[in-house]
Design a protein around this motif. Structure first.
Motif, PDB file in Angstrom:
ATOM      1  N   SER A 166       0.852  -1.208  -0.075  1.00  0.00           N
ATOM      2  CA  SER A 166       0.048   0.126   0.143  1.00  0.00           C
ATOM      3  C   SER A 166       0.850   1.299   0.073  1.00  0.00           C
ATOM      4  N   GLY A 167       1.276   1.571  -1.365  1.00  0.00           N
ATOM      5  CA  GLY A 167       2.210   2.846  -1.256  1.00  0.00           C
ATOM      6  C   GLY A 167       3.644   2.462  -0.746  1.00  0.00           C
ATOM      7  N   ALA A 168       3.886   3.324   0.327  1.00  0.00           N
ATOM      8  CA  ALA A 168       5.256   3.150   1.173  1.00  0.00           C
ATOM      9  C   ALA A 168       5.236   2.112   2.227  1.00  0.00           C
ATOM     10  N   ARG A 169       4.007   1.547   2.352  1.00  0.00           N
ATOM     11  CA  ARG A 169       4.041   0.254   3.539  1.00  0.00           C
ATOM     12  C   ARG A 169       3.750  -1.114   2.913  1.00  0.00           C
ATOM     13  N   LEU A 170       4.541  -1.904   3.454  1.00  0.00           N
ATOM     14  CA  LEU A 170       4.604  -3.503   2.848  1.00  0.00           C
ATOM     15  C   LEU A 170       4.460  -4.335   4.076  1.00  0.00           C
ATOM     16  N   VAL A 171       3.690  -4.941   3.806  1.00  0.00           N
ATOM     17  CA  VAL A 171       3.394  -6.247   4.824  1.00  0.00           C
ATOM     18  C   VAL A 171       4.264  -7.435   4.240  1.00  0.00           C
ATOM     19  N   LEU A 172       4.904  -7.869   5.238  1.00  0.00           N
ATOM     20  CA  LEU A 172       5.876  -9.186   4.942  1.00  0.00           C
ATOM     21  C   LEU A 172       5.550 -10.193   5.584  1.00  0.00           C
ATOM     22  N   SER A 173       5.963 -11.506   5.395  1.00  0.00           N
ATOM     23  CA  SER A 173       5.900 -12.794   5.853  1.00  0.00           C
ATOM     24  C   SER A 173       7.165 -13.601   5.736  1.00  0.00           C
ATOM     25  N   GLY A 174       7.303 -14.393   6.589  1.00  0.00           N
ATOM     26  CA  GLY A 174       8.551 -15.431   6.494  1.00  0.00           C
ATOM     27  C   GLY A 174       9.435 -14.969   7.242  1.00  0.00           C
ATOM     28  N   LEU A 175       9.577 -14.035   8.361  1.00  0.00           N
ATOM     29  CA  LEU A 175      11.072 -13.585   9.131  1.00  0.00           C
ATOM     30  C   LEU A 175      10.588 -13.579  10.376  1.00  0.00           C
ATOM     31  N   HIS A 176      11.244 -14.644  10.944  1.00  0.00           N
ATOM     32  CA  HIS A 176      11.212 -14.725  12.319  1.00  0.00           C
ATOM     33  C   HIS A 176      12.359 -14.695  13.120  1.00  0.00           C
ATOM     34  N   GLY A 177      12.292 -14.399  14.438  1.00  0.00           N
ATOM     35  CA  GLY A 177      13.532 -14.063  15.193  1.00  0.00           C
ATOM     36  C   GLY A 177      14.098 -12.544  15.109  1.00  0.00           C
ATOM     37  N   ARG A 178      13.168 -11.934  14.739  1.00  0.00           N
ATOM     38  CA  ARG A 178      13.890 -10.338  14.720  1.00  0.00           C
ATOM     39  C   ARG A 178      13.259  -9.591  15.596  1.00  0.00           C
ATOM     40  N   ASP A 179      13.905  -8.734  16.469  1.00  0.00           N
ATOM     41  CA  ASP A 179      13.150  -7.905  17.418  1.00  0.00           C
ATOM     42  C   ASP A 179      12.438  -6.757  16.619  1.00  0.00           C
ATOM     43  N   ASP A 180      11.434  -6.084  17.306  1.00  0.00           N
ATOM     44  CA  ASP A 180      10.801  -4.942  16.968  1.00  0.00           C
ATOM     45  C   ASP A 180      11.710  -4.022  16.608  1.00  0.00           C
ATOM     46  N   ARG A 181      11.409  -3.519  15.414  1.00  0.00           N
ATOM     47  CA  ARG A 181      12.303  -2.243  15.045  1.00  0.00           C
ATOM     48  C   ARG A 181      13.546  -2.482  14.662  1.00  0.00           C
ATOM     49  N   TRP A 182      13.872  -3.713  14.647  1.00  0.00           N
ATOM     50  CA  TRP A 182      15.591  -4.338  14.354  1.00  0.00           C
ATOM     51  C   TRP A 182      16.009  -3.625  13.126  1.00  0.00           C
ATOM     52  N   ASN A 204       9.995   2.959   9.576  1.00  0.00           N
ATOM     53  CA  ASN A 204       9.292   2.142  10.577  1.00  0.00           C
ATOM     54  C   ASN A 204       9.381   0.488  10.272  1.00  0.00           C
ATOM     55  N   ASP A 205       9.538  -0.253  11.408  1.00  0.00           N
ATOM     56  CA  ASP A 205       9.580  -1.449  11.126  1.00  0.00           C
ATOM     57  C   ASP A 205       9.116  -2.397  12.422  1.00  0.00           C
ATOM     58  N   ARG A 206       7.879  -2.821  12.291  1.00  0.00           N
ATOM     59  CA  ARG A 206       6.982  -3.619  13.200  1.00  0.00           C
ATOM     60  C   ARG A 206       7.053  -4.883  13.153  1.00  0.00           C
ATOM     61  N   ALA A 207       7.489  -5.743  14.114  1.00  0.00           N
ATOM     62  CA  ALA A 207       7.118  -7.138  14.210  1.00  0.00           C
ATOM     63  C   ALA A 207       5.849  -7.490  14.723  1.00  0.00           C
ATOM     64  N   ARG A 208       5.177  -8.387  14.023  1.00  0.00           N
ATOM     65  CA  ARG A 208       3.997  -8.909  14.025  1.00  0.00           C
ATOM     66  C   ARG A 208       4.164 -10.651  14.403  1.00  0.00           C
ATOM     67  N   PRO A 209       2.954 -10.849  15.089  1.00  0.00           N
ATOM     68  CA  PRO A 209       2.874 -12.344  15.273  1.00  0.00           C
ATOM     69  C   PRO A 209       3.342 -13.361  13.923  1.00  0.00           C
ATOM     70  N   GLU A 210       3.650 -14.561  14.141  1.00  0.00           N
ATOM     71  CA  GLU A 210       3.827 -15.648  13.072  1.00  0.00           C
ATOM     72  C   GLU A 210       4.909 -15.269  12.120  1.00  0.00           C
ATOM     73  N   GLY A 211       5.838 -14.264  12.323  1.00  0.00           N
ATOM     74  CA  GLY A 211       6.747 -14.061  11.330  1.00  0.00           C
ATOM     75  C   GLY A 211       6.457 -12.898  10.543  1.00  0.00           C
ATOM     76  N   ARG A 212       5.524 -12.037  10.530  1.00  0.00           N
ATOM     77  CA  ARG A 212       4.885 -11.122   9.965  1.00  0.00           C
ATOM     78  C   ARG A 212       5.596  -9.899  10.449  1.00  0.00           C
ATOM     79  N   ARG A 213       5.834  -9.006   9.384  1.00  0.00           N
ATOM     80  CA  ARG A 213       6.247  -7.612   9.532  1.00  0.00           C
ATOM     81  C   ARG A 213       5.746  -6.416   8.839  1.00  0.00           C
ATOM     82  N   GLU A 214       5.282  -5.231   9.664  1.00  0.00           N
ATOM     83  CA  GLU A 214       4.937  -4.175   8.666  1.00  0.00           C
ATOM     84  C   GLU A 214       6.095  -3.156   8.655  1.00  0.00           C
ATOM     85  N   VAL A 215       6.566  -2.904   7.415  1.00  0.00           N
ATOM     86  CA  VAL A 215       7.470  -2.082   7.089  1.00  0.00           C
ATOM     87  C   VAL A 215       7.206  -0.620   6.158  1.00  0.00           C
TER      88      VAL A 215
END
Length: 298
Positions: A166-182, A204-215
């Motif tokens: 969505s424009g400059a925001r991307l929702v990602l999956s498959g990335l586990h074991g990284r802290d929030d805002r890493w 901005n980088d936000r960790a979400r459950p199950e290996g998802r991230r909002e960047v």
């Protein structure tokens, strides 16, 4: 009547390794391992050069076309900072050529189906400020010769897939074991799909459950990726002493000055000093009475 056989040819090497050759002659030329195409949608104006340290400059102008210069590539930034070389060449004998300009493309603008790009000579680097900056935060670039952080260490980067865009925001999956805002202040590189090769700076980088991230990126990519495209996230650094020590274990190479006084203190030297504890009053003996007053009231 004197007839000249002089022509100009220039080659552009983009950051992704693509090399394109152009010439203002009416037939193709070939030398230096490059084929220079005529009427390919690009031409260069006269180069302004000096014998001293003044910055050489010129402009390249032309038309956008699918064959050579695609508008999507310009939007995606694939032409930004591209290396450019300009020759004078004898079109009757292309082996007789002379390099007259070498530099890079600066700002690229486009309007009305055409583009205009600034050419920056090698002396452009002399315009950059040099010297040490005294600041609480680090002045080095993460991973450079001054920083010396080993970015190949496990955990400092990661691979993921795009779920939503969505424009400059991307929702990602498959990335586990990284802290929030890493990955904040780091880089996101698109490695597959139509936008492959495009990179963006992570806001901005936000960790979400199950290996998802909002960047969130600072700016939307010139070509938007599609769900399912692969991306690579590279770690970021906020230049602080604490992050250098705790996140990278690299405080020995920290290039900042974390114990400098605050700017407010530097700009207001007349500000009141912190209040000290008041001294306790000392005992003072009573004064002797004036003569004639002794025993008064007895």
């Amino acid at each position: 009547m004197t007839v000249t056989t002089l022509a100009r040819a220039w080659a552009v090497t983009r950051a992704d390794g693509v090399v394109l050759g152009f010439t203002d002659h009416d037939t193709a030329l070939s030398f230096a391992g490059i084929s220079f195409r005529p009427q390919a949608g690009m031409e260069a104006q006269a180069v302004v050069q000096g014998a001293g340290l003044a910055v050489d400059n010129s402009e390249a102008i032309g038309a956008l076309s699918d064959a050579a210069i695609d508008e999507a590539d310009i939007i995606a930034g694939r032409w930004d900072g591209a290396e450019i070389r300009l020759w004078e060449v004898d079109w009757a004998d292309p082996a007789a050529h002379r390099l007259v300009f070498r530099g890079s493309l600066g700002e690229v603008t486009r309007a009305g189906g055409a583009f205009r790009a600034e050419l920056r000579g090698l002396s452009e680097a002399l315009n950059r400020p040099v010297g040490r900056v005294y600041h609480p935060r680090c002045s080095a670039v993460l991973g450079d010769g001054a920083c010396k952080a080993d970015l190949s260490r496990p955990g400092l980067s990661g691979e993921a897939r795009i779920e939503q865009v969505s424009g400059a925001r991307l929702v990602l999956s498959g990335l586990h074991g990284r802290d929030d805002r890493w990955f904040e202040r780091g880089t996101l590189r698109i490695t597959s799909g139509a936008a492959s090769g495009i990179a963006g700076h992570i806001k901005n980088d936000r960790a979400r459950p199950e290996g998802r991230r909002e960047v969130d990126l600072w700016a939307a990519p010139g070509i938007l990726p599609s769900p399912g495209d692969a991306v690579r996230l590279e770690v970021g650094c906020d230049k602080s002493a604490s992050q250098c020590r705790l996140k990278f274990g690299n405080f020995a190479n920290f290039r900042g000055f974390p114990h400098l006084p605050q700017e407010d203190w530097l700009l207001a030297p007349g500000a009141p000093q912190p209040r000290r504890a008041e001294a306790q009053p000392s005992f003072q003996p009573a004064e002797d009475p004036e003569p004639g007053e002794a025993g008064a009231g007895a």
